[in-house]
Structure formats: C-alpha cells, structure tokens
Design a protein around this motif. Structure first.
Motif, PDB file in Angstrom:
ATOM      1  N   SER A   1     -26.896  -0.416  25.172  1.00 28.79           N
ATOM      2  CA  SER A   1     -27.621   0.160  24.031  1.00 28.79           C
ATOM      3  C   SER A   1     -27.993  -0.940  23.047  1.00 28.79           C
ATOM      4  N   MET A   2     -28.999  -0.662  22.239  1.00 30.26           N
ATOM      5  CA  MET A   2     -29.394  -1.617  21.200  1.00 30.26           C
ATOM      6  C   MET A   2     -28.242  -1.855  20.231  1.00 30.26           C
ATOM      7  N   GLU A   3     -27.490  -0.808  19.938  1.00 32.62           N
ATOM      8  CA  GLU A   3     -26.371  -0.924  18.995  1.00 32.62           C
ATOM      9  C   GLU A   3     -25.284  -1.842  19.531  1.00 32.62           C
TER      10      GLU A   3
ATOM     11  N   THR B   1     -17.736   0.989  29.787  1.00 31.05           N
ATOM     12  CA  THR B   1     -17.568   1.639  28.473  1.00 31.05           C
ATOM     13  C   THR B   1     -17.241   0.651  27.351  1.00 31.05           C
ATOM     14  N   ARG B   2     -16.950  -0.594  27.677  1.00 24.23           N
ATOM     15  CA  ARG B   2     -16.663  -1.598  26.635  1.00 24.23           C
ATOM     16  C   ARG B   2     -17.890  -2.501  26.464  1.00 24.23           C
ATOM     17  N   HIS B   3     -19.015  -1.906  26.154  1.00 22.50           N
ATOM     18  CA  HIS B   3     -20.276  -2.650  26.165  1.00 22.50           C
ATOM     19  C   HIS B   3     -20.360  -3.668  25.028  1.00 22.50           C
ATOM     20  N   LYS B   4     -19.880  -3.302  23.854  1.00 26.50           N
ATOM     21  CA  LYS B   4     -19.922  -4.258  22.742  1.00 26.50           C
ATOM     22  C   LYS B   4     -19.004  -5.446  23.024  1.00 26.50           C
ATOM     23  N   GLU B   5     -17.828  -5.185  23.575  1.00 27.82           N
ATOM     24  CA  GLU B   5     -16.908  -6.266  23.918  1.00 27.82           C
ATOM     25  C   GLU B   5     -17.503  -7.134  25.026  1.00 27.82           C
ATOM     26  N   PHE B   6     -18.253  -6.506  25.929  1.00 28.39           N
ATOM     27  CA  PHE B   6     -18.932  -7.256  26.984  1.00 28.39           C
ATOM     28  C   PHE B   6     -19.953  -8.228  26.379  1.00 28.39           C
ATOM     29  N   VAL B   7     -20.721  -7.772  25.403  1.00 26.82           N
ATOM     30  CA  VAL B   7     -21.708  -8.627  24.731  1.00 26.82           C
ATOM     31  C   VAL B   7     -21.010  -9.788  24.030  1.00 26.82           C
TER      32      VAL B   7
ATOM     33  N   ASP C   1     -30.511  -6.551  12.115  1.00 27.20           N
ATOM     34  CA  ASP C   1     -29.240  -5.848  12.355  1.00 27.20           C
ATOM     35  C   ASP C   1     -28.216  -6.758  13.035  1.00 27.20           C
ATOM     36  N   SER C   2     -28.699  -7.714  13.807  1.00 32.01           N
ATOM     37  CA  SER C   2     -27.795  -8.598  14.552  1.00 32.01           C
ATOM     38  C   SER C   2     -27.119  -9.631  13.660  1.00 32.01           C
TER      39      SER C   2
ATOM     40  N   ILE D   1     -23.342  -9.198  18.710  1.00 28.28           N
ATOM     41  CA  ILE D   1     -23.773 -10.501  18.185  1.00 28.28           C
ATOM     42  C   ILE D   1     -23.324 -10.677  16.740  1.00 28.28           C
ATOM     43  N   ASP D   2     -23.420  -9.607  15.963  1.00 29.82           N
ATOM     44  CA  ASP D   2     -23.031  -9.699  14.545  1.00 29.82           C
ATOM     45  C   ASP D   2     -21.539  -9.968  14.397  1.00 29.82           C
ATOM     46  N   ASP D   3     -20.720  -9.412  15.283  1.00 26.51           N
ATOM     47  CA  ASP D   3     -19.271  -9.655  15.219  1.00 26.51           C
ATOM     48  C   ASP D   3     -18.951 -11.138  15.397  1.00 26.51           C
TER      49      ASP D   3
END
Length: 612
Positions: free
Chosen positions: A347-349, A309-315, A398-399, A355-357
């Motif tokens: 997800s693409m988001e 569930t922490r997919h953005k943090e994983f990226v 977007d990235s 990456i943007d973060d």
C-alpha cells in the motif's frame, strides 16, 4: 661452685665465632640495602598510608605509576586523602598490573599453589557463574561435577609482550596505558553520555547506539550462562529497525532492563533476524533474475512468511539493508516497491510510513552514512518515475513528514537532481531533458507549496546556477505571486526577494529566467490567452530585474536572453503550442523588455544546445 676454668685457646675460638656472626649480619644488611636502592632512590624516605615515597625539597614525590591510574572525581588518592575509598574494576585491574603489585608477599612464598588458587574473573559471565554456584550450594541442588566446572578459570600463561585484561566482558590490551577495543571509538556517543572516558556521564543510550553496539561481533556471542537456556522459553528483545525510542541500560548486568516506549508492532529477535535474511535474499534474487513472483508470494499468499502482513517493516528492512550496498544498487529497492505498489501488493501508506520511520533518525545516520539522503533519494526516485503508480510529490511529502520542513531540503534537492539526470526522463528530441518532467509533475499538484520541503530562508543555501536551482527559485516566487493581490504585488514581491534571496543570486542572469517562469506558470494556471500574458505589474518586475542599475550592456542583453529561455522552457512543458514563443516575445518587445538583437542571440544559443 666456681666456673670451670676456660683456657685461652677456647676463649679465642669463642671470640672468633662471635666475629663471624657479626660479619654475616652486616653482609646481609648490606645486601638488603643494595636491593632497596634499586627500587627507592637515596633520598629521605617516609610513608603515607602504606605507600613509600620520597621527599624532594620538602615535597612528597610518589611512584610514577600512581599518576597513570584512572582516578575519578572525589575518589581517595594519596593527593586526596579525604576522598571516598571506592574503586572501579578498571582501576583495580590497572593497579594490579603494576610491577609492585605483582610481587608475591613473603608470607605466601612457602604456600602451595596446588592448595589454593585465588579466583580471577575475566568476564561478566564468570561472575554470574560464581553467583549462580553460591545460590545452588545453599539450596543443595548441584552435583560434584557441576562444582568442578570452570567457575575458577585455569591459570593462564602471561605473555610478556602485551597483556590482556577484561572489564564487564570487554577485552582490552594493557601496554603502559589502557587501550580499549577500536570499535568503542566508532560508537555514536552523545554529549554527556556515559563512556569509558566519561565514567560520570548519564547511562542513557539512543536506539542507534544500541543497534551499532549490538552489531559488533563481541555482542553477538552468547554468554556461557545462557548456553543451556531454551530459546522457546525466552527470547531476548532485539530491534531490526530504528522505530524504537531511547532505552536505558544497566551497565552492571550488561543487558536491557527497560524500554521507555515501543513501536506499535515490535519484532522479537527471531522475527527480526528472519526479516533481515528474507529481505537480503529478495534483493539478491531480484538483481539476478528480475523476478517478482517470489516476493509477491511471500507478501500476500504465504502465511508462514515472516514478511506477510508486515509490509511497513518490510519497507524499513529493505531500505536499511540498502544503506550498506553500493549506491549504484540502491535503486533496486525503489524499483521493487514501485512494482509491488502497481500490483497493489504494497500500500502507499506502508511505503510512505516505512521511509518516514527511517528518516526520523537522519541525524544519527549521517554520522555513518554521509550520503544518507542520497541513498534514500535513490529509493524514492523509481517510485516517482514509475508510469504504473500514482506516487507523486504529495506522497514524497508524506514520506518525510518527520523531517519537514527544516530538515527535508537536502533530501528534496537530491531527489530533483536524480530525476533530472535519470535516463527515464531524458527526451532525445528536447534539450531541457529531465527538468521538463519535474515541472510537469509539480504543476499537476494542487496546494503543495515549495516551503513544505524547503523554507524560503534556505533557498540561498541550496540554489545552484543550473536547471534545478532555477526550478527551486521559480516555484518559490510563483508561490508568492499567486497569493498576492496584483495591486500590491510589485512591492511585496520585491520585499520578499530582498529578505530571502542573496544579492549574488539576483545579479545572476538565471534569476531573470526563474522570474519569467514564475510569471508564465501563473498566467497558464489562470488560463489567460497569450495576448493577456505579462500585465503591467509583470512587465514592471521584469524590467526592474533585467535592467539593474550599473550593469553593462552585454550583461543586460544576457538577462534578456534568459527571459526568452524561461518562455521556451514553459513552451516545452506544454509540448510547444504553436505560436506561443513568438507571441510572448512580441508582447515583451512591444513593452521594451526584450530587444530584437537579444531575441536573435537567444535563437543562436538555443540551437547550439546539444540534444540530450
């Protein structure tokens, strides 16, 4: 009564004793004067607030060690008697190391060291211990054994060669001048920030500064006062990513006091550590086994996994770890993201926002990773090249939302060069290689102009005389042509070129190739038949820039050849439609833009190009 008679011999003895005492006093005084001469030169002496100094030619000359002390502005000194008598611990530490301060006062020479030991504080943790024990003493909640613990450190043998001292827990070496630990020199200080060399600066620190400081070994050590604390009752905030804004540090206590802002889902220290270790394990296993099963299970099915569930943090965590890997291994993260995206695990988001973060802090990262944009491009390219995902230049946009458009040019060109040289884009039957893939991918976009990645005024900076340089210039000119009324096109485009493109680039024959490509793309988008390509305005533009004034004949011919290469390039993107190149040459030959000799030269040069 009259005093008893004293014989002459007795009087002589008394006088002799007096002479001995007088001689002994004189010898003692001479010895004392000799000792003082060693320290103080034979000059006129005076004193100022207890400091001995000498007067030379009417001016006071103080001991040399006073000049080496770390005075701050407005502090009291012998030369600033009206200053404030406030001294930092580093000032007192250095003063205490001077020889004159090491001498034991006469009144203490007969004191027993067993009966009294002066408290010495070698670190912040010792000071905290002392304060804690005072508090316990008032409440009468501590035992005798607790009192006897190491509140007062044991006397340490002095090493004559190099002396060590501490300041707020930071150990440094004193050898004539103050020498701080080397890692302090590598911290990303900004102008006006507090530091040891700028004690009057502002105590405000960026998250990158704190992350870099926190990674040092000295900051990983747990303070003594926390050794018995339960980790269940308190978890100190630590940050595994750079999605945190600036924080304020209280230097007197050496810990975080306040966060100005936090991210939507901040990670505590335990989660951050587990996330980091999990990502490292994933990268290692994938490189060795090329197996996604464990990653998919951790991200989707294992509810106990720290990355579930922490997919953005994983990226973000994966991308940050990659920065410390050899650049040849950086594509691994992008390959993993692409496969997880194709299986709809990520997800693409989550990918674009993660990456943007990281890109938000590009300026800070560049100080430590000069190839920062190259590393991020290595992560993005596998996503763009994957045949199983829909990641395109729109998603790249977007990235890098946080750095567009003024700071995204470097990243964009890095991506283009890596795609152009990638094995996945090389067609052994086609000389143009990866640039065809770039044109095809770009031409599929709708309403994405080049200036979302690269403003027109930066083209000169990033243009090189190669295929990527021609692409940038051709797309920039196409964007301008498609938005301009055909009747005004000649004047408006020339004005734009004069404003944004340097004379050196215009004189290059590759400029003509880029202009030809821009015109052909426009005609293809408008679905013109080949006979309707190159209307009179287009012909006028090509003629003007091919036959520039004062150019010798051979250079004009070279520019005509590049015009044909532009047509051939666009034909290759369409997989060589039958008769396209010949028909367009005939059109330009009839308009006297390209000569027959130049066409024949183009054929010869094209056949010499080695297949990739």
């Amino acid at each position: 009564m009259e005093p008893a008679h004293v014989s002459q011999s007795q009087q002589a003895n008394i006088l002799k004793e007096k002479k001995k005492k007088t001689s002994k006093k004189k010898n003692n005084q001479n010895l004392k004067n000799e000792e003082e001469e060693v320290i103080i030169p034979k000059l006129k002496e005076t004193q100022n607030n207890g400091f001995k100094h000498v007067v030379v030619n009417g001016a006071a000359k103080f001991p040399s060690y006073l000049d080496n002390l770390p005075y701050v502005e407005g502090q009291w000194s012998v030369t600033n008697p009206t200053g404030k008598k406030m001294y930092s611990i580093i000032f007192l530490s250095q003063l205490g190391l001077e020889a004159v301060c090491q001498k034991k006062p006469d009144v203490l020479k007969n004191w027993s060291t067993k009966s009294f030991i002066a408290p010495q504080f070698s670190s912040l943790s010792d000071i905290l211990k002392q304060q804690e024990k005072k508090k316990n003493k008032k409440n009468k909640h501590y035992s005798k054994n607790e009192e006897e613990q190491s509140v007062i450190p044991k006397p340490v043998e002095l090493v004559p060669q190099v002396e060590k001292s501490q300041y707020n827990g930071l150990q440094y070496v004193v050898n004539d001048t103050l020498k701080l630990p080397s890692y302090l020199d590598n911290l990303p200080y900004i102008e006006g920030q507090w530091s040891f060399t700028n004690p009057t600066g502002k105590k405000v620190y960026s998250i990158l500064f704190l992350l870099k400081l926190g990674s040092e070994a000295i900051c990983q050590k747990k303070p003594d006062v926390l050794k018995n604390w339960s980790t269940k009752s308190f978890i100190a905030p630590q940050f595994s990513s750079l999605s945190h804004p600036s924080v304020i540090l209280d230097r007197s206590h050496g810990k975080l006091l306040q966060l100005k802002e936090t991210v939507e889902h901040p990670l505590n220290s335990v989660v951050a550590y587990k996330m980091n270790m999990k990502c490292k394990s994933i990268l290692k296993d994938y490189e060795e086994l090329n197996n996604l099963n464990e990653i998919i299970y951790s991200l989707s099915e294992d509810e106990s996994s720290v990355i579930c569930t922490r997919h953005k943090e994983f990226v973000k965590s994966m991308s940050l770890i990659i920065l410390d890997c050899p650049i040849t291994q950086t594509t691994v993260a992008g390959t993993i993201f692409a496969e997880l995206l194709s299986k709809k695990i990520l997800s693409m988001e989550a990918i674009t926002q993660g990456i943007d973060d990281i890109l938000k802090y590009w300026n800070d990262f560049l100080m430590y990773y000069p190839q920062f944009f190259s590393y991020i491009a290595e992560i993005i390219v596998p996503l763009l090249l994957s045949q199983n995902t829909s990641f395109d230049f729109n998603n790249l946009k977007d990235s890098c939302t946080s750095i567009r458009p003024n700071n995204s040019s470097k990243l964009f060109t890095e991506v283009l060069y890596k795609i152009n040289s990638s094995k996945e884009t090389q067609n052994v039957k086609e000389q143009f290689g990866g640039i065809l893939w770039i044109y095809n991918k770009w031409n599929m976009l709708e309403n994405v102009p080049l200036d979302v990645f690269m403003p027109s005024n930066q083209i000169n900076k990033y243009f090189k005389k190669d295929e990527v340089g021609v692409f940038l210039l051709s797309i920039a000119m196409y964007d301008k042509i498609k938005l301009t009324d055909n009747k005004l096109l000649y004047d408006i485009l020339q004005s734009w070129i004069c404003t944004n493109i340097s004379a050196e680039i215009i004189k290059s024959s590759l400029f003509v190739r880029a202009l030809t490509v821009a015109i052909v793309i426009l005609c293809l988008k408008l679905n013109h038949p080949y006979d309707d390509f190159f209307d009179h305005v287009h012909v006028q533009l090509l003629t003007h820039y091919i036959k520039l004034k004062l150019l010798p004949k051979n250079e004009i011919q070279a520019r005509e050849v590049q015009c044909m290469f532009g047509i051939q390039l666009m034909s290759a993107t369409l997989e060589h439609p039958r008769g396209m190149v010949l028909k367009l040459f005939n059109k330009l030959h009839q308009e006297r833009v390209i000569s027959k000799e130049s066409f024949e030269l183009f054929i010869q040069e094209y056949e010499k190009i080695p297949e990739k």
